[in-house]
Design a protein around this motif. Structure first.
Motif, PDB file in Angstrom:
ATOM      1  N   TYR A 200      24.555  -2.068 -49.728  1.00 33.73           N
ATOM      2  CA  TYR A 200      23.531  -2.288 -49.130  1.00 33.73           C
ATOM      3  C   TYR A 200      22.452  -0.935 -50.037  1.00 33.73           C
ATOM      4  CZ  TYR A 200      24.522   1.647 -46.018  1.00 33.73           C
ATOM      5  OH  TYR A 200      25.004   3.085 -45.766  1.00 33.73           O
ATOM      6  N   VAL A 201      21.392  -0.965 -50.083  1.00 35.50           N
ATOM      7  CA  VAL A 201      20.785  -0.505 -50.995  1.00 35.50           C
ATOM      8  C   VAL A 201      19.651   0.520 -50.008  1.00 35.50           C
ATOM      9  CG1 VAL A 201      18.634   0.078 -53.143  1.00 35.50           C
ATOM     10  CG2 VAL A 201      20.754  -1.609 -53.037  1.00 35.50           C
ATOM     11  N   ASP A 202      19.545   1.134 -50.096  1.00 36.55           N
ATOM     12  CA  ASP A 202      17.720   2.188 -49.028  1.00 36.55           C
ATOM     13  C   ASP A 202      16.764   2.607 -49.872  1.00 36.55           C
ATOM     14  OD1 ASP A 202      19.521   1.759 -46.362  1.00 36.55           O
ATOM     15  OD2 ASP A 202      20.164   3.654 -46.079  1.00 36.55           O
ATOM     16  N   ALA A 203      15.606   3.187 -49.516  1.00 39.96           N
ATOM     17  CA  ALA A 203      14.826   2.471 -50.486  1.00 39.96           C
ATOM     18  C   ALA A 203      13.609   3.494 -49.324  1.00 39.96           C
ATOM     19  CB  ALA A 203      14.711   2.707 -51.510  1.00 39.96           C
ATOM     20  N   ARG A 204      12.964   4.348 -49.720  1.00 35.20           N
ATOM     21  CA  ARG A 204      11.835   4.788 -49.759  1.00 35.20           C
ATOM     22  C   ARG A 204      10.193   4.782 -50.528  1.00 35.20           C
ATOM     23  NH1 ARG A 204      11.942  10.192 -48.154  1.00 35.20           N
ATOM     24  NH2 ARG A 204      13.126   9.684 -46.433  1.00 35.20           N
ATOM     25  N   PHE A 205       9.127   4.037 -49.760  1.00 35.80           N
ATOM     26  CA  PHE A 205       8.064   3.807 -50.860  1.00 35.80           C
ATOM     27  C   PHE A 205       6.968   3.709 -50.853  1.00 35.80           C
ATOM     28  CE2 PHE A 205       9.509  -0.054 -48.309  1.00 35.80           C
ATOM     29  CZ  PHE A 205       7.860  -0.737 -48.230  1.00 35.80           C
ATOM     30  N   THR A 206       5.806   3.935 -51.374  1.00 35.38           N
ATOM     31  CA  THR A 206       4.725   3.851 -50.653  1.00 35.38           C
ATOM     32  C   THR A 206       4.164   2.093 -50.999  1.00 35.38           C
ATOM     33  OG1 THR A 206       3.427   4.691 -53.386  1.00 35.38           O
ATOM     34  CG2 THR A 206       3.878   6.117 -50.514  1.00 35.38           C
ATOM     35  N   GLY A 207       2.664   2.451 -50.927  1.00 39.03           N
ATOM     36  CA  GLY A 207       2.180   0.874 -51.033  1.00 39.03           C
ATOM     37  C   GLY A 207       2.583  -0.235 -49.593  1.00 39.03           C
ATOM     38  N   SER A 208       1.282  -1.295 -50.070  1.00 40.64           N
ATOM     39  CA  SER A 208       1.152  -2.100 -48.960  1.00 40.64           C
ATOM     40  C   SER A 208       2.138  -3.203 -48.688  1.00 40.64           C
ATOM     41  CB  SER A 208      -0.626  -2.816 -48.821  1.00 40.64           C
ATOM     42  OG  SER A 208      -0.933  -3.744 -50.357  1.00 40.64           O
ATOM     43  N   SER A 209       3.386  -3.876 -49.218  1.00 44.93           N
ATOM     44  CA  SER A 209       3.715  -4.429 -49.767  1.00 44.93           C
ATOM     45  C   SER A 209       5.015  -4.391 -50.180  1.00 44.93           C
ATOM     46  CB  SER A 209       3.735  -5.955 -50.627  1.00 44.93           C
ATOM     47  OG  SER A 209       3.179  -5.311 -52.081  1.00 44.93           O
ATOM     48  N   ILE A 210       6.609  -4.873 -50.512  1.00 42.64           N
ATOM     49  CA  ILE A 210       7.527  -4.996 -51.105  1.00 42.64           C
ATOM     50  C   ILE A 210       8.434  -6.037 -51.253  1.00 42.64           C
ATOM     51  CG2 ILE A 210       9.006  -4.231 -48.166  1.00 42.64           C
ATOM     52  CD1 ILE A 210       9.065  -2.071 -52.186  1.00 42.64           C
ATOM     53  N   GLY A 211       8.554  -5.713 -52.595  1.00 38.71           N
ATOM     54  CA  GLY A 211       9.554  -6.750 -53.079  1.00 38.71           C
ATOM     55  C   GLY A 211      11.394  -6.901 -53.739  1.00 38.71           C
ATOM     56  N   VAL A 212      11.726  -7.749 -53.828  1.00 38.91           N
ATOM     57  CA  VAL A 212      12.995  -8.113 -54.352  1.00 38.91           C
ATOM     58  C   VAL A 212      13.740  -8.809 -55.918  1.00 38.91           C
ATOM     59  CG1 VAL A 212      14.216  -9.058 -53.127  1.00 38.91           C
ATOM     60  CG2 VAL A 212      15.778  -7.346 -54.047  1.00 38.91           C
ATOM     61  N   ARG A 213      13.866  -8.004 -56.496  1.00 42.99           N
ATOM     62  CA  ARG A 213      14.143  -8.746 -57.633  1.00 42.99           C
ATOM     63  C   ARG A 213      15.703 -10.014 -57.649  1.00 42.99           C
ATOM     64  NH1 ARG A 213      11.176  -5.220 -60.167  1.00 42.99           N
ATOM     65  NH2 ARG A 213       9.116  -5.695 -61.146  1.00 42.99           N
ATOM     66  N   GLN A 214      15.582 -11.286 -57.795  1.00 39.82           N
ATOM     67  CA  GLN A 214      17.206 -11.971 -56.958  1.00 39.82           C
ATOM     68  C   GLN A 214      17.605 -12.591 -58.237  1.00 39.82           C
ATOM     69  OE1 GLN A 214      17.942  -9.589 -54.346  1.00 39.82           O
ATOM     70  NE2 GLN A 214      19.239 -10.552 -54.982  1.00 39.82           N
ATOM     71  N   ARG A 215      18.660 -12.782 -58.895  1.00 38.34           N
ATOM     72  CA  ARG A 215      18.940 -13.324 -60.335  1.00 38.34           C
ATOM     73  C   ARG A 215      19.173 -14.845 -59.870  1.00 38.34           C
ATOM     74  NH1 ARG A 215      23.843 -10.481 -62.889  1.00 38.34           N
ATOM     75  NH2 ARG A 215      25.207 -10.882 -61.487  1.00 38.34           N
ATOM     76  N   ASN A 216      19.917 -14.691 -58.465  1.00 35.92           N
ATOM     77  CA  ASN A 216      20.039 -16.235 -58.383  1.00 35.92           C
ATOM     78  C   ASN A 216      21.093 -16.528 -56.944  1.00 35.92           C
ATOM     79  OD1 ASN A 216      20.721 -17.252 -61.175  1.00 35.92           O
ATOM     80  ND2 ASN A 216      23.229 -16.412 -61.270  1.00 35.92           N
ATOM     81  N   ALA A 217      20.397 -17.354 -56.254  1.00 35.60           N
ATOM     82  CA  ALA A 217      20.366 -17.845 -55.124  1.00 35.60           C
ATOM     83  C   ALA A 217      21.235 -17.268 -53.874  1.00 35.60           C
ATOM     84  CB  ALA A 217      20.163 -19.099 -54.194  1.00 35.60           C
ATOM     85  N   ILE A 218      20.721 -16.238 -53.136  1.00 38.73           N
ATOM     86  CA  ILE A 218      22.221 -15.319 -52.022  1.00 38.73           C
ATOM     87  C   ILE A 218      21.579 -15.432 -50.859  1.00 38.73           C
ATOM     88  CG2 ILE A 218      20.594 -13.511 -52.830  1.00 38.73           C
ATOM     89  CD1 ILE A 218      24.553 -13.661 -52.359  1.00 38.73           C
ATOM     90  N   ASP A 219      22.026 -14.853 -49.800  1.00 37.92           N
ATOM     91  CA  ASP A 219      21.389 -14.381 -48.389  1.00 37.92           C
ATOM     92  C   ASP A 219      21.336 -13.487 -48.173  1.00 37.92           C
ATOM     93  OD1 ASP A 219      21.696 -17.551 -47.837  1.00 37.92           O
ATOM     94  OD2 ASP A 219      23.377 -17.119 -46.116  1.00 37.92           O
ATOM     95  N   LEU A 220      19.869 -12.676 -47.993  1.00 36.54           N
ATOM     96  CA  LEU A 220      19.817 -11.602 -48.279  1.00 36.54           C
ATOM     97  C   LEU A 220      19.671 -11.323 -46.767  1.00 36.54           C
ATOM     98  CD1 LEU A 220      17.048 -10.563 -50.606  1.00 36.54           C
ATOM     99  CD2 LEU A 220      16.983 -10.002 -48.359  1.00 36.54           C
ATOM    100  N   PHE A 221      20.017  -9.674 -46.770  1.00 31.79           N
ATOM    101  CA  PHE A 221      19.182  -9.267 -44.597  1.00 31.79           C
ATOM    102  C   PHE A 221      18.735  -7.619 -45.335  1.00 31.79           C
ATOM    103  CE2 PHE A 221      23.312  -7.694 -45.533  1.00 31.79           C
ATOM    104  CZ  PHE A 221      23.424  -5.898 -45.150  1.00 31.79           C
ATOM    105  N   TYR A 222      17.544  -7.328 -44.808  1.00 31.07           N
ATOM    106  CA  TYR A 222      16.206  -6.297 -45.062  1.00 31.07           C
ATOM    107  C   TYR A 222      16.242  -5.713 -43.641  1.00 31.07           C
ATOM    108  CZ  TYR A 222      12.674  -9.404 -44.115  1.00 31.07           C
ATOM    109  OH  TYR A 222      11.681 -10.144 -43.499  1.00 31.07           O
TER     110      TYR A 222
END
Length: 468
Positions: free
Chosen positions: A193-215
């Protein structure tokens, strides 16, 4: 108040306990116990559920606003990481407001941990002032809070705002990630997994191909986005301030060939990442489908490695795959594949300087019988694996678990004894007798259910905690 439950102490046969040296360089978070003033608890300080730290825990009253509050000290103003250790034997999540210096700054949810003796850690990011601050958890329903053991508090000093791109030093990767592609890093094995801290009103992720993602956002419950690819939005409408995100993937298995290719974060306009501290301990779990958590749909986070790691407040990952063996005989033999980035690697390509585990848990032997591995071959292979793990992680404590089907138990014990006799004082045999009920805690004849995994984690985490 919660329903009471008993705790049966786990048994470990091991060499003498040798404590790990203190982590160099970065300071550890400061721990504040719920039972120690100036912390306050709108309820009682209890001691009836095992596994707590200090002299007790806060069992809050079942009422809206029955808060637990901690007074913490910050060496400087800025964003702080707050790790809340808690237990909840209910199946219903318990929501709460997070109150800093008297003001509500966010909300969080404490999900069930399986039993009242099974502890987990919720990590939040908050803004604090230099000097003394109060951090409160105030329940928003009549169910109240879970039992609260302590908080660990740390202001992340230094570092610079980041972009959320793959090479952003503020992104924290857990597990074996292939970084050879500059556009997408790929998760190897399971449980990364990947952990991060961020500012801003939204967050997304770039994916290469189809996957089941949890967050998870801001330490909330883990959620799924199934079969997603491209630019994937995870949350919008976030409040002003700092937030945290965790992202992970379902592992490739059987007919499922999802692409766990992570392309970095998508931040809102003006958003930035901020430094986030890594836990002092990282536990690597080596095993087969039981370690992965198969066939449960919500693996890896219902599986015992994830639950035990979270209960310890440690980083964690799995070097595991369904069908894996110890010995390489017509299957993925972990005595060899342990040294690889994934089961699909054809050479010993993993660089162990990428991270150093402080604990390694091995659960192997369930599948070797079906591949004709003799008792002598298994014992010899186990010694080889223990030697290779030691070379990879010179300071780690290594835990060899008895398989739940009681296969190769004497051979596993003998391998541990051989390494102890060779002078390795940090190798331990873990007796798992009676940990799960094979009639009620399995989804089939082999694999634990989520309830079974919770029971395993409940017994395993205190053992690991003795040494880490």
């Amino acid at each position: 108040m919660e329903l009471r439950s008993s705790f049966i102490a786990a048994t470990v046969i091991a060499c003498s306990a040798v404590m790990l040296p203190a982590a160099p360089a970065s300071a550890a978070p400061t721990r504040y116990e719920a039972e120690s003033a100036p912390a306050t608890c709108s309820g009682t300080i209890d001691t009836d559920h095992a596994g707590y730290s200090g002299t007790g825990f806060c069992n809050g009253a079942n009422a809206v606003g029955a808060a637990a509050q901690f007074t913490v000290n910050a060496t400087t103003s800025g964003t702080a990481t707050v790790g809340i250790r808690f237990a909840s034997g209910t199946t219903t999540a318990r929501p709460a407001d997070v109150i800093v210096n008297g003001s509500r700054v966010s909300a969080t949810t404490f999900e069930g941990t399986g039993t009242w003796s099974s502890w987990s850690t919720k990590t939040l990011a908050v803004q604090v002032n230099a000097g003394s601050n109060t951090i409160g958890l105030s329940p928003t329903t009549a169910a109240g809070l879970p039992n609260v053991d302590y908080v660990e508090f740390e202001v992340t000093a230094g570092g610079s705002p980041g972009t959320g791109r793959l090479d952003d030093p503020n992104l924290q990767y857990y597990g074996r990630w292939n970084r050879s592609n500059s556009s997408f890093y790929t998760m190897g094995w399971a449980g990364g997994y990947v952990d991060a801290r961020f500012t801003g009103s939204s967050i997304g992720v770039r994916q290469r191909n189809a996957i089941d993602l949890f967050y998870s956002i801001d330490g909330g419950s883990l959620r799924w986005r199934r079969n997603v690819s491209g630019n994937v939005t995870l949350a919008t409408g976030l409040a002003t301030g700092s937030h945290s995100v965790r992202i992970g993937y379902r592992e490739r298995a059987g007919s499922y060939n999802g692409d766990a290719g992570f392309g970095g974060l998508i931040l809102a306009g003006g958003g930035q990442t901020a430094p986030v501290a890594r836990p002092q301990n990282l536990v690597e779990f080596i095993g087969d489908s039981i370690t992965v958590g198969q066939p449960n749909a919500d693996r890896p986070f219902v599986a015992y490695p994830w639950r035990a790691g979270e209960a310890l407040g440690a980083g964690h990952t799995q070097v595991a795959e369904g069908g894996a063996c110890l010995v390489s005989r017509d299957c993925v033999g972990m005595m060899d594949w342990f040294r690889r980035s994934t089961s699909r690697a054809t050479t010993d390509d993993w660089n162990f300087s990428t991270y150093q585990a402080t604990g390694v848990v091995i659960n192997l032997g369930t599948n070797d019988v079906g591949h004709g591995v003799s008792a002598a071959q298994f014992q010899q292979g186990y010694v080889v694996l223990l030697e290779r793990v030691r070379r990879a992680y010179p300071n780690a404590h290594i835990f060899a678990m008895q398989t739940f089907r009681n296969r190769y138990v004497p051979e596993t014990r003998n391998a541990v004894a051989a390494r102890t006799a060779a002078g390795d004082s940090k190798v331990h045999f873990v007796d798992t007798t009676g940990w799960i009920n094979t009639t009620t805690d399995l989804v089939d004849a082999v694999h634990p259910s989520p309830t079974g995994h919770a029971k395993i984690a409940q017994r395993l985490a205190p053992i690991l905690d003795q040494y880490l």
